[in-house]
Scaffold this active site. Structure first.
Site, short mmCIF file in Angstrom:
data_model
loop_
_atom_site.label_atom_id
_atom_site.label_comp_id
_atom_site.label_asym_id
_atom_site.label_seq_id
_atom_site.Cartn_x
_atom_site.Cartn_y
_atom_site.Cartn_z
N ASP A 29 0.85 -1.19 0.00
CA ASP A 29 0.00 0.00 0.00
C ASP A 29 0.88 1.24 0.00
O ASP A 29 1.88 1.31 0.72
CB ASP A 29 -0.92 -0.01 1.23
CG ASP A 29 -2.07 0.98 1.08
OD1 ASP A 29 -3.22 0.54 0.96
OD2 ASP A 29 -1.80 2.20 1.08
N ASN A 86 -12.97 -2.88 2.57
CA ASN A 86 -13.94 -1.79 2.63
C ASN A 86 -14.87 -1.89 1.43
O ASN A 86 -14.41 -2.18 0.31
CB ASN A 86 -13.20 -0.45 2.61
CG ASN A 86 -12.32 -0.27 3.84
OD1 ASN A 86 -12.67 -0.71 4.92
ND2 ASN A 86 -11.17 0.37 3.66
N GLU A 94 -12.27 3.57 -1.19
CA GLU A 94 -11.81 4.69 -2.01
C GLU A 94 -11.50 4.27 -3.43
O GLU A 94 -11.68 5.06 -4.36
CB GLU A 94 -10.57 5.33 -1.37
CG GLU A 94 -10.93 6.14 -0.14
CD GLU A 94 -9.70 6.63 0.62
OE1 GLU A 94 -8.58 6.48 0.11
OE2 GLU A 94 -9.91 7.16 1.73
N VAL A 95 -11.00 3.06 -3.61
CA VAL A 95 -10.66 2.60 -4.96
C VAL A 95 -11.70 1.56 -5.38
O VAL A 95 -11.84 0.51 -4.74
CB VAL A 95 -9.24 1.98 -5.00
CG1 VAL A 95 -8.94 1.43 -6.39
CG2 VAL A 95 -8.20 3.02 -4.60
N HIS A 99 -10.37 -5.09 -3.39
CA HIS A 99 -9.05 -5.33 -2.82
C HIS A 99 -9.17 -5.70 -1.36
O HIS A 99 -10.04 -5.20 -0.65
CB HIS A 99 -8.14 -4.10 -2.98
CG HIS A 99 -8.73 -2.82 -2.47
ND1 HIS A 99 -9.68 -2.12 -3.18
CD2 HIS A 99 -8.53 -2.13 -1.33
CE1 HIS A 99 -10.04 -1.04 -2.49
NE2 HIS A 99 -9.36 -1.03 -1.35
P1 AMP Z 1 -9.78 1.57 0.27
O1 AMP Z 1 -9.92 2.82 1.11
O2 AMP Z 1 -10.17 0.32 1.01
O3 AMP Z 1 -10.45 1.71 -1.06
O4 AMP Z 1 -8.23 1.39 0.06
C1 AMP Z 1 -7.54 1.93 -1.02
C2 AMP Z 1 -6.08 1.79 -0.67
O5 AMP Z 1 -5.35 1.88 -1.86
C3 AMP Z 1 -5.56 2.86 0.29
O6 AMP Z 1 -5.01 2.24 1.45
C4 AMP Z 1 -4.49 3.58 -0.55
O7 AMP Z 1 -3.38 3.98 0.22
C5 AMP Z 1 -4.12 2.53 -1.58
N1 AMP Z 1 -3.61 3.00 -2.85
C6 AMP Z 1 -4.18 3.93 -3.67
N2 AMP Z 1 -3.42 4.11 -4.78
C7 AMP Z 1 -2.36 3.26 -4.65
C8 AMP Z 1 -1.21 2.97 -5.46
N3 AMP Z 1 -1.00 3.59 -6.64
N4 AMP Z 1 -0.33 2.05 -5.02
C9 AMP Z 1 -0.52 1.43 -3.84
N5 AMP Z 1 -1.58 1.65 -3.03
C10 AMP Z 1 -2.48 2.56 -3.43
#
Ligand code: AMP
Ligand code: ZN
Length: 112
Positions: A29, A86, A94-95, A99
């Protein structure tokens, strides 16, 4: 596709990969909340747990197998770790690409 994790899967964004096969990739991460913070991602774009189909279910078993292996590799099996996913707005996702977070290496507090 603009999805950031699809770009990682295609190698278009540099990342610290720790595992890959045809179904899954795992990488560190970018904003770790603990000494070990790894994301495990299906190579196929699935938006969230809610978007999973019945035929995606074998992935879940494989994801847990890979996380067990990574926990051993990163030496957090004995001390313990947390796996979380999440989902959606209230879940803090967020993404929008499924994952699993694998975190450990310190005593974790409750976060809800
Ligand atoms: P979530 O809030 O569960 O959607 O988690 C998204 C995670 O993706 C967060 O912990 C971010 O720090 C991580 N993240 C976003 N972009 C990247 C990236 N390019 N490389 C690695 N981790 C990422
Ligand atoms: Zn994606």
């Amino acid at each position: 596709m603009e999805c950031v994790f699809c770009k990682i899967v295609r190698g278009e964004i540099p990342t610290e990969l720790v595992f890959e096969n045809e179904n899954l990739v795992a990488f560190k991460d970018i904003n770790p909340v603990a000494p070990v913070h790894i994301l495990i991602v299906p190579t196929k774009h699935i938006e969230s747990i809610d978007a999973m189909e019945t035929y995606d279910q074998p992935l879940i078993g494989e994801i847990f197998q890979v996380m067990q292996k990574l926990a051993r590799q990163y030496r957090i099996s004995d001390s313990g770790y947390r796996i979380f996913v999440n989902t959606g707005a209230d879940g803090g996702q967020e993404v929008p690409h499924l994952h699993f977070h694998l975190i450990g290496g310190k005593k974790l507090g409750k976060c809800w």
